[in-house]
Design an enzyme around this catalytic site. Structure first.
Site, short mmCIF file in Angstrom:
data_model
loop_
_atom_site.label_atom_id
_atom_site.label_comp_id
_atom_site.label_asym_id
_atom_site.label_seq_id
_atom_site.Cartn_x
_atom_site.Cartn_y
_atom_site.Cartn_z
N GLU A 1 26.58 43.54 42.54
CA GLU A 1 27.94 43.35 43.04
C GLU A 1 28.45 41.99 42.58
OE1 GLU A 1 26.02 46.35 45.51
OE2 GLU A 1 25.47 44.21 45.34
N ASN B 1 35.82 36.81 40.38
CA ASN B 1 34.89 36.07 39.53
C ASN B 1 34.88 36.67 38.12
OD1 ASN B 1 32.83 34.58 38.36
ND2 ASN B 1 31.43 34.81 40.08
N TYR C 1 28.51 39.92 32.53
CA TYR C 1 27.87 41.21 32.78
C TYR C 1 28.35 42.27 31.79
CZ TYR C 1 26.67 38.88 37.16
OH TYR C 1 26.21 37.98 38.09
#
Length: 229
Positions: A159, A164, A171
């Site tokens: 998560e 952000n 990611y």
């Protein structure tokens, strides 16, 4: 410019990865408090080390931070000249003494994973504020994916706050895609979390891409030892 930013760039990254041990608990809590000052409740790293599902990696600095050596020496000298009551009062007024001590490895970041039957769930990632932007968070992510491959999980999930974007871009770089939203997930401000997942980390294509990204990281930041178990 800070001492951190003045570190020379060499073929070897001045940080390495290894599993978290009990002697690291106080520093891990210090890193978490620095990285996430509004987090509540704080992580019980002692409980996590006893959790059979959990595995934690820490990133540590290969050389003692000279700025903390001086601070530790000042604390030690001050404590020799004070009684117990005065030392307690100084701790209250001046803040908690640093957890690191000379001769110990200085922890700059950590990453925690819960290993479920089918997937590896990254539950927390933290890097000290003064050490951000030095490739440490990415090194921890590489280590987590490699560890998941070693432990024969095919999916890695996590998560991340919807605000952000820096973390989300990291990611995405490693193949994570948004697969859902957890409403009001974060207790400090009820911010939503994106669920991000990378599947099939054992395919030839993904292994080749991970190898390419790891080599890219090495060329930029230097080679880093990664002890994963």
């Amino acid at each position: 410019m800070s001492a951190v930013q003045d570190l020379p760039q060499t073929d070897k990254m001045p940080y390495a990865l290894r599993p978290m041990h009990e002697r690291d608990l106080e520093q891990a809590s210090e890193v978490e408090q620095d990285a996430f000052p509004t987090l509540f409740p704080p992580t019980s790293f002692r409980r996590e080390l006893k959790n059979r599902l959990a595995r934690y990696l820490i990133a540590w600095r290969l050389e003692d931070p000279t700025e903390l050596v001086a601070q530790f020496e000042r604390q030690t000298k001050s404590n020799r000249n004070r009684g117990l009551w005065h030392r307690a009062a100084a701790s209250i007024w001046r803040g908690r003494p640093i957890a690191w001590q000379p001769g110990h490895q200085y922890i700059v970041g950590f990453l925690g994973v819960w290993y479920m039957p089918d997937d590896a769930h990254i539950v927390s990632v933290g890097v000290r504020n003064d050490y951000r932007g030095l490739g440490i968070g990415e090194l921890l992510l590489i280590g987590a994916i490699e560890q998941a491959q070693q432990r024969r999980r095919h999916i890695v999930t996590l998560e991340v706050r919807v605000s952000n974007h820096v973390a989300q871009n990291l990611y995405k770089k490693y193949g994570f895609e948004t697969t859902g939203v957890r409403k009001g997930y974060y207790s400090d401000n009820r911010e939503d979390a994106l669920i991000m997942t990378v599947s099939s980390i054992h395919t030839l294509e993904y292994r080749q891409e991970l190898r390419r990204l790891t080599e890219e990281h090495r060329k930029r930041w230097g080679s880093a030892e990664r002890i994963l178990s």
